[in-house]
Every structure is written in structure tokens, then in C-alpha cells.
Enzyme design. Sequence first.
Site, PDB file in Angstrom:
ATOM      1  CB  THR A 242       0.386  -4.372   6.175  1.00 34.99           C
ATOM      2  OG1 THR A 242      -0.650  -4.147   5.787  1.00 34.99           O
ATOM      3  CG2 THR A 242       1.283  -3.236   6.234  1.00 34.99           C
ATOM      4  CG  ASP A 243      -3.054  -7.724   2.997  1.00 37.28           C
ATOM      5  OD1 ASP A 243      -3.390  -6.942   4.119  1.00 37.28           O
ATOM      6  OD2 ASP A 243      -3.584  -7.942   2.599  1.00 37.28           O
TER       7      ASP A 243
ATOM      8  CB  THR B  97      -2.161 -20.937  21.595  1.00 31.10           C
ATOM      9  OG1 THR B  97      -3.413 -20.400  21.798  1.00 31.10           O
ATOM     10  CG2 THR B  97      -1.028 -20.083  22.026  1.00 31.10           C
ATOM     11  CD  GLN B  98      -7.974 -21.773  17.542  1.00 25.50           C
ATOM     12  OE1 GLN B  98      -8.716 -20.783  17.540  1.00 25.50           O
ATOM     13  NE2 GLN B  98      -7.956 -22.684  17.133  1.00 25.50           N
ATOM     14  CB  CYS B  99      -4.194 -17.084  22.593  1.00 28.55           C
ATOM     15  SG  CYS B  99      -5.531 -17.983  23.519  1.00 28.55           S
TER      16      CYS B  99
ATOM     17  CB  SER C 190      -2.819 -11.088  -1.193  1.00 23.06           C
ATOM     18  OG  SER C 190      -2.513 -10.194  -0.458  1.00 23.06           O
TER      19      SER C 190
ATOM     20  CB  THR D 134      -0.984   0.060   1.006  1.00 23.11           C
ATOM     21  OG1 THR D 134      -2.117  -0.781   1.183  1.00 23.11           O
ATOM     22  CG2 THR D 134      -1.460   1.197   1.204  1.00 23.11           C
TER      23      THR D 134
ATOM     24  CG  ASP E 261      -1.688  -7.184  -2.574  1.00 22.44           C
ATOM     25  OD1 ASP E 261      -2.312  -5.906  -2.722  1.00 22.44           O
ATOM     26  OD2 ASP E 261      -1.525  -7.734  -1.068  1.00 22.44           O
TER      27      ASP E 261
HETATM   28  N1  ASP Z   1      -2.909  -5.996   0.030  1.00 18.65           N
HETATM   29  C1  ASP Z   1      -1.696  -4.916   0.669  1.00 18.65           C
HETATM   30  C2  ASP Z   1      -0.233  -5.579   0.474  1.00 18.65           C
HETATM   31  O1  ASP Z   1       0.083  -6.260   1.651  1.00 18.65           O
HETATM   32  C3  ASP Z   1      -2.280  -4.424   2.377  1.00 18.65           C
HETATM   33  C4  ASP Z   1      -0.540  -3.390   2.687  1.00 18.65           C
HETATM   34  O2  ASP Z   1       0.173  -3.234   2.119  1.00 18.65           O
HETATM   35  O3  ASP Z   1      -1.048  -2.737   3.745  1.00 18.65           O
HETATM   36  O4  ASP Z   1       0.190  -5.430   0.338  1.00 18.65           O
END
Ligand code: ASP
Length: 338
Positions: A84-85, A273-275, A54, A8, A52
Site C-alpha cells: 500500500t505504501d 497543493t498540500q491540501c 517502499s 503486506t 515491500d
Molecule cells: N510496507 C508495506 C508495503 O507497502 C505496506 C503494505 O503493503 O501495506 O509493501
Amino acid sequence: MLIYTGGTIGMRQDPTDGALRPVDFGQIAEEVPELRKSALRIDAWSFDPLIDSSDVEPALWQSLATLIRDRYDQYDGFVVLHGTDTMSYSASALSFMLENLAKPVVFTGSQLPVGAPRTDGRENLVSAIEVAAAKDAGGHALVPEVSVLFDAKLMRGNRSTKVNAEQFDAFSSPNHPLLAEAGIQIRYNLQHIRRPARWDEPLRIAGALDTRVSILKIHPGITPQVVRNILLGPETRAVILETYGSGNAPSKDWFLKIVDEAVAMGKLLVNVTQCLRGAVNMQLYATGKALERSGVVSGGDCTTEGMLAKLFWLLGKYSDIREAAPHIGENIRGEISE
Ligand code: ASP
């Protein structure tokens, strides 16, 4: 050295469909004049194509690790601009792949594109650069490890996890103290920062990762078919079981039988753990004890992202699961509390 992979921070709205897509590094440099005014020498390097995050695959980690190794002697530190993903996955992976690291590799990105009026990208980027360049009185890097800088918090990369999809405070380090906090000054928590045994070892990249690892999140209503598919899949060498609370899973016969069968097939099953906070302790409840009896190994307080990276790395290193298993609980890159 500033390495731009996408995310992003460098995206712009595509007028054709309104979706955010990455644009070239020039846009970031334009929006962050601090980069040009800085007293530091900053060279930028862009991946092609920009993605991206992802779409991140281990091949990108390999390219990143190779780039850092090849330029290692030319720079004091590295800043990786990343979506960030999957930032915590990539930071975890690099923490294992980069052996003998003695310089900062700081991942950062943003929730809003750097061209947006209220962007968090500018501050994240400028702080990450400062961390990457910071040295102690002896000339050694202050943070010679792979970290994530986000919203004024510096976290160990393999302890970080994305916890918020819309606020600037998007990352947390639930089981390890922050490495630093950026206020008027950047305050380093030196007692929590790892330092290399030797500063002058050449940086090496680990051998190929083995990605034959799956993750099974336990939930009420999970069916034998799903558990069987994931635990007994022929292509899987290890499975991370994301269990309840302190490491508990169903105690039903059918479930434990599949677990036994997977272990008998030579697969490595690791319990996390999921926690968000706390650690697996399979001694606390009968349900956890049953897993331990079956040969499931505790992942302690490691994040799922950290354990996935650790398993990719361990399985790449050891062709025999029995050799890899004893290292699960070992603190190798600060990813787990012993
Ligand atoms: N979908 C974006 C990515 O991970 C989200 C981000 O950068 O905040 O590339």
C-alpha cells in the site's frame, strides 16, 4: 491475470525479528480458497524478488507494463497485488505508461496479511478480481483503466492517495468520484469511468520515463539553502512545489528570486497543493500570482503522486521543457480536472 509484486497482503511475520516480510504466492492461494472456487480462469504470476513497496523503482513499473503488454491478449483483465505504501505512485505511473489501455488493471493489497484472522486482503482481492473481469452487455470491460481497489472502494489510480496508516479505509480519491463501490453488489459509476476512443488498438508502452523530477514541500522556516538545493540542482529538470492552500508560497524576495533563477535555467516548476482536497488557483492571492508571474505552472487538482508520474512521462517524451509545459494542465489520463 493476477500479478503479485509483494506487500503486506502476502507477508508473514519472520520469527527471527518479528518483522513482516513477503512470502510466495502459494500462501495467498491457500488463504483465499475463493480463488480456486471461482468460475473465472485465474493465472498467477509472481515477481522475483517480492518486495515491500517502499522499494518500488521505475524499473518495476517497466517490468509490470511489459508483462501486461505481453499477456494483454490472453486475459480480460489484470489484478496487481502491491504494497500500500507506494500503490498510488505505481498506479499513477502505469496509467501513463500503458497507452491505448482498454482492459482493467486493478491494483490492490491490504493492511493486514492475508493469513491474519481479521485480514482485509481476502475481500480486497476477491473484489479486485471481480472488477477486472466485469464486462458490459457489449463484451467490453466495465473499467478499462488503471484503478485502485481498497476497502470496497474503486478509485482511479492516478486520483488515489494513501491517507491512513492503520485503518482498512486506507485510500482516498479526494478530487474525483469513486469509479465503483462494492457492497452486496459492485455498483459502477459508469459516468465517471474512462473509456478508450477505440477498443481494438494494440496496447503500447510509453518510451522511457525521465525521473529527473524533485518535490519540494513548502513549510514555515524553509531556508534559502534548501530551496536552492532542490530548485537549482543540475540533475533536476522539473520540480513539484507542494504549496499551501490554493497554491501559495512565501512571497519573500529570496524565495521568488530562486524560483526565477530555476525558470531561467529552463526547469519546469509545477504547483500542487498540500491540501488533500481542492485545486491550485494562483489567481486568488498575491503570493500565488507572484509564482505564476515567475512561470510556475498550475497542477490543478492533481495529486502529488499523479503529477510525479505525469512529469516522469512527459519529460521522457519531450526533450524540450517548453514542449512539455503546455500538457501539465491537460487531462491526459483523467488525472486532472480541466
Ligand atoms: N510496507 C508495506 C508495503 O507497502 C505496506 C503494505 O503493503 O501495506 O509493501
